[in-house]
Design a protein around this motif. Structure first.
Motif, PDB file in Angstrom:
ATOM      1  N   PRO A 278      -5.638  29.648  64.470  1.00  0.00           N
ATOM      2  CA  PRO A 278      -5.893  28.935  65.729  1.00  0.00           C
ATOM      3  C   PRO A 278      -4.806  29.246  66.756  1.00  0.00           C
ATOM      4  N   THR A 279      -5.211  29.478  67.988  1.00  0.00           N
ATOM      5  CA  THR A 279      -4.278  29.853  69.050  1.00  0.00           C
ATOM      6  C   THR A 279      -4.649  29.129  70.339  1.00  0.00           C
ATOM      7  N   GLY A 280      -3.807  29.284  71.340  1.00  0.00           N
ATOM      8  CA  GLY A 280      -4.107  28.712  72.643  1.00  0.00           C
ATOM      9  C   GLY A 280      -3.039  29.085  73.649  1.00  0.00           C
ATOM     10  N   VAL A 281      -3.289  28.745  74.900  1.00  0.00           N
ATOM     11  CA  VAL A 281      -2.306  28.941  75.961  1.00  0.00           C
ATOM     12  C   VAL A 281      -2.239  27.654  76.772  1.00  0.00           C
ATOM     13  N   VAL A 282      -1.013  27.248  77.123  1.00  0.00           N
ATOM     14  CA  VAL A 282      -0.814  25.997  77.840  1.00  0.00           C
ATOM     15  C   VAL A 282       0.072  26.255  79.058  1.00  0.00           C
ATOM     16  N   SER A 283      -0.001  25.358  80.012  1.00  0.00           N
ATOM     17  CA  SER A 283       0.813  25.471  81.220  1.00  0.00           C
ATOM     18  C   SER A 283       2.252  25.045  80.935  1.00  0.00           C
ATOM     19  N   ARG A 284       3.095  25.124  81.965  1.00  0.00           N
ATOM     20  CA  ARG A 284       4.501  24.762  81.818  1.00  0.00           C
ATOM     21  C   ARG A 284       4.664  23.318  81.358  1.00  0.00           C
ATOM     22  N   SER A 285       3.771  22.443  81.779  1.00  0.00           N
ATOM     23  CA  SER A 285       3.860  21.032  81.410  1.00  0.00           C
ATOM     24  C   SER A 285       3.234  20.729  80.051  1.00  0.00           C
ATOM     25  N   GLY A 286       2.591  21.740  79.437  1.00  0.00           N
ATOM     26  CA  GLY A 286       1.934  21.524  78.155  1.00  0.00           C
ATOM     27  C   GLY A 286       0.448  21.267  78.253  1.00  0.00           C
ATOM     28  N   ARG A 287      -0.123  21.304  79.456  1.00  0.00           N
ATOM     29  CA  ARG A 287      -1.569  21.115  79.613  1.00  0.00           C
ATOM     30  C   ARG A 287      -2.299  22.315  79.025  1.00  0.00           C
TER      31      ARG A 287
END
Length: 393
Positions: A184-193
């Motif tokens: 499982p993977t993902g990408v998040v913004s600087r704030s963790g969104r």
């Protein structure tokens, strides 16, 4: 008079760094010509109420500064200036117009102000307010609608920026995806969104970004690894194995009396329940299953979800020093409980008695802690018939 909180040099740096700096061309385009024609000022303040920009006709700027200290670098929060449109809009979180004598300070009674807040579209946090200020005799009810529309336009422009940034993060993520295998993977913004995840939903909507080392935990306790991706300030996230966390931590526990803990020399705020979990795990270096830990905390018939939630909260403090499957302290553990137990087993009961103090977590009624407390007390103060008389040689 509202106090001045920054001089011109500091103010320049604050304005350069503030998110609304990028929106000033939009706000000027929407408001400044109208304000100058009407003899009004356009003002923008930060979330703490400090005026960052005051623009408009020079004579109005001089008059506002002379009569009420309405100038860049002054504090117009309610705490700094009482009731006023800028500060009150910050306090209530919606547009507001304050007429003449509605202002707290008599110095501001000759003026009428209309202000609307601007919010960060990503975090929802308040960034500041946009304001139109002018003489009360020239006030117009449409001023409030105008600043509300301008604040909405600024928020919309920030949202468009955010969308473009998300698109760049998704593009970088998809280029890396083929190299991450089937985990499982993902990408998040600087704030963790969470911007994108595969499979959908495994990260939830927000990821707590870990500090040094890049190892963190999801709210449910799953271990993740995080690394920066691209210049946009986002993060690549993937599911990590327990072995990815480093066991090289030093954990010091005080469990005789009120519970206290230090991880790598840094104090932790542990609750009484955390103290019970730590005591049970400190006595079982090979670890405990969820069922065993639950029985120690709650007794038979406990709900498994209760154990998981307690361990999840504790992992936010301990990080990789606490692992699952089984629940185990993965650290170099020193504890007053273990020291006293060792002294008692070695027959040094007087020393153990002195160090025992009020006893193991004296306020705890957790079944496993009660058993440990009784066993420790029996080692230190064994029943009389357990004491063997000295041998006569």
């Amino acid at each position: 008079m509202p106090p001045r909180v920054h001089d011109a040099d500091d103010l320049h740096e604050l304005r350069e760094e503030h998110p609304l700096a990028r929106m000033m061309p939009t706000l000027r385009h929407l408001l400044l010509d109208i304000a100058e024609a009407a003899g009004h000022l356009v003002a923008v303040c930060a979330a703490d109420g400090e005026l960052l920009w005051v623009e408009g006709p020079a004579r109005m700027r001089v008059a506002a500064e002379d009569t009420m200290n309405f100038a860049e670098g002054t504090l117009w929060s309610e705490a700094g200036a009482g009731t006023n449109a800028l500060g009150t809009a910050l306090a209530v979180g919606h547009p507001i117009q304050v007429f003449a004598a509605e202002h707290f300070s008599a110095r501001v009674h000759p003026w009428t102000c209309s202000a609307a807040p601007v919010f960060d579209p990503e975090s929802g946090c308040l960034l500041g307010t946009v304001d139109l200020t002018g003489p009360y005799r020239m006030a117009h009810p449409h001023s409030l609608a105008l600043v509300t529309a301008a604040a909405g336009a600024a928020t919309g422009a920030l949202r468009q920026e955010l969308g473009r940034q998300d698109e760049r993060l998704r593009d970088r993520y998809l280029r890396r995806l083929m190299h991450l295998g089937h985990r499982p993977t993902g990408v998040v913004s600087r704030s963790g969104r969470v911007v994108m995840a595969n499979p959908v939903g495994w990260l939830g909507t927000h990821v707590p970004i870990p500090g040094a080392g890049g190892i963190g935990f999801l709210p449910g306790g799953a271990l993740i690894r995080v690394e920066e991706i691209g210049v946009e300030g986002g993060y690549l996230v993937w599911a990590a194995d327990e072995e990815d966390g480093s066991p090289g931590h030093a954990l010091r526990l005080r469990l005789l009396g009120a519970p206290r803990a230090w991880l790598d020399g840094q104090p932790l705020r542990v609750s009484p329940r955390h103290g019970e979990v730590l005591a049970l795990l400190a006595m079982e270096p090979e670890g405990l299953s969820a069922e065993q830990l639950g029985c120690g905390l709650y007794g038979a018939g406990h709900a498994p979800t209760s154990v998981r939630s307690e361990v999840s909260r504790l992992r936010r403090l301990l990080g990789t020093a606490l692992s699952t499957r089984p629940y185990r302290l993965r650290a170099d553990v020193t504890a007053d409980l273990l020291e006293v137990r060792s002294l008692a087993l070695a027959g040094r009961r007087d020393e153990a008695r002195r160090l025992r103090g009020p006893g193991l977590l004296p306020g705890s009624t957790a079944p496993g802690v009660v058993r440990m407390r009784d066993a420790l007390d029996a080692l230190i103060d064994p029943p009389a018939d357990d004491l063997q008389p000295p041998c006569n040689v």
